[in-house]
Design a protein around this motif. Structure first.
Motif, PDB file in Angstrom:
ATOM      1  N   ASP A  39       0.835  -1.197   0.000  1.00 40.09           N
ATOM      2  CA  ASP A  39       0.000   0.000   0.000  1.00 40.09           C
ATOM      3  C   ASP A  39       0.877   1.257   0.000  1.00 40.09           C
ATOM      4  O   ASP A  39       2.073   1.207   0.305  1.00 40.09           O
ATOM      5  CB  ASP A  39      -0.951   0.001   1.205  1.00 40.09           C
ATOM      6  CG  ASP A  39      -0.213   0.043   2.529  1.00 40.09           C
ATOM      7  OD1 ASP A  39      -0.458   0.959   3.312  1.00 40.09           O
ATOM      8  OD2 ASP A  39       0.629  -0.854   2.779  1.00 40.09           O
ATOM      9  N   ASP A  40       0.272   2.381  -0.352  1.00 44.57           N
ATOM     10  CA  ASP A  40       1.008   3.643  -0.486  1.00 44.57           C
ATOM     11  C   ASP A  40       1.690   4.063   0.811  1.00 44.57           C
ATOM     12  O   ASP A  40       2.808   4.576   0.799  1.00 44.57           O
ATOM     13  CB  ASP A  40       0.077   4.762  -0.953  1.00 44.57           C
ATOM     14  CG  ASP A  40      -0.326   4.600  -2.406  1.00 44.57           C
ATOM     15  OD1 ASP A  40       0.266   3.759  -3.111  1.00 44.57           O
ATOM     16  OD2 ASP A  40      -1.240   5.328  -2.835  1.00 44.57           O
ATOM     17  N   ARG A  41       1.025   3.856   1.921  1.00 41.33           N
ATOM     18  CA  ARG A  41       1.594   4.284   3.206  1.00 41.33           C
ATOM     19  C   ARG A  41       2.900   3.541   3.507  1.00 41.33           C
ATOM     20  O   ARG A  41       3.876   4.150   3.950  1.00 41.33           O
ATOM     21  CB  ARG A  41       0.567   4.050   4.309  1.00 41.33           C
ATOM     22  CG  ARG A  41       0.982   4.588   5.633  1.00 41.33           C
ATOM     23  CD  ARG A  41      -0.117   4.448   6.644  1.00 41.33           C
ATOM     24  NE  ARG A  41       0.343   5.004   7.909  1.00 41.33           N
ATOM     25  CZ  ARG A  41      -0.414   5.148   8.951  1.00 41.33           C
ATOM     26  NH1 ARG A  41      -1.682   4.812   8.904  1.00 41.33           N
ATOM     27  NH2 ARG A  41       0.071   5.639  10.056  1.00 41.33           N
ATOM     28  N   THR A  42       2.922   2.250   3.243  1.00 42.40           N
ATOM     29  CA  THR A  42       4.129   1.461   3.472  1.00 42.40           C
ATOM     30  C   THR A  42       5.256   1.902   2.532  1.00 42.40           C
ATOM     31  O   THR A  42       6.410   2.038   2.960  1.00 42.40           O
ATOM     32  CB  THR A  42       3.834  -0.040   3.262  1.00 42.40           C
ATOM     33  OG1 THR A  42       2.772  -0.421   4.136  1.00 42.40           O
ATOM     34  CG2 THR A  42       5.050  -0.891   3.530  1.00 42.40           C
ATOM     35  N   ARG A  44       5.623   4.843   1.163  1.00 40.25           N
ATOM     36  CA  ARG A  44       6.098   6.161   1.606  1.00 40.25           C
ATOM     37  C   ARG A  44       7.034   6.029   2.805  1.00 40.25           C
ATOM     38  O   ARG A  44       8.051   6.710   2.887  1.00 40.25           O
ATOM     39  CB  ARG A  44       4.918   7.065   1.956  1.00 40.25           C
ATOM     40  CG  ARG A  44       4.268   7.648   0.748  1.00 40.25           C
ATOM     41  CD  ARG A  44       3.305   8.779   1.126  1.00 40.25           C
ATOM     42  NE  ARG A  44       2.691   9.282  -0.072  1.00 40.25           N
ATOM     43  CZ  ARG A  44       1.474   8.957  -0.488  1.00 40.25           C
ATOM     44  NH1 ARG A  44       0.742   8.132   0.218  1.00 40.25           N
ATOM     45  NH2 ARG A  44       0.996   9.457  -1.599  1.00 40.25           N
ATOM     46  N   ALA A  45       6.684   5.152   3.734  1.00 45.50           N
ATOM     47  CA  ALA A  45       7.530   4.937   4.907  1.00 45.50           C
ATOM     48  C   ALA A  45       8.893   4.376   4.490  1.00 45.50           C
ATOM     49  O   ALA A  45       9.936   4.829   4.983  1.00 45.50           O
ATOM     50  CB  ALA A  45       6.844   4.003   5.897  1.00 45.50           C
TER      51      ALA A  45
END
Length: 65
Positions: A39-42, A44-45
């Motif tokens: 997912d995008d959040r992962t 980005r992290a």
């Protein structure tokens, strides 16, 4: 700003990425498929951690020389 240094760094990135493609294209393709499922959040992290690690290493190298 020393443009020669920036261009040299970009060339080094191309060499390192080319090595991965040359030595193990199948594993690189599998890694890309795995990244596409994240997912995008992962992502980005992971991107932030990579940037922070790179900046930290550059600071350490600058102070060491």
């Amino acid at each position: 700003m020393d443009w020669t240094l920036l261009l040299s760094a970009l060339c080094l990135v191309l060499v390192l990425e080319g090595i991965a493609l040359f030595l193990s294209p199948r594993h690189l393709r599998e890694a890309a498929a795995m990244l596409s499922r994240m997912d995008d959040r992962t992502l980005r992290a992971l991107g932030f951690l990579a940037m922070a690690a790179g900046a930290g290493l550059l600071i350490l190298l600058k102070h060491a020389s």
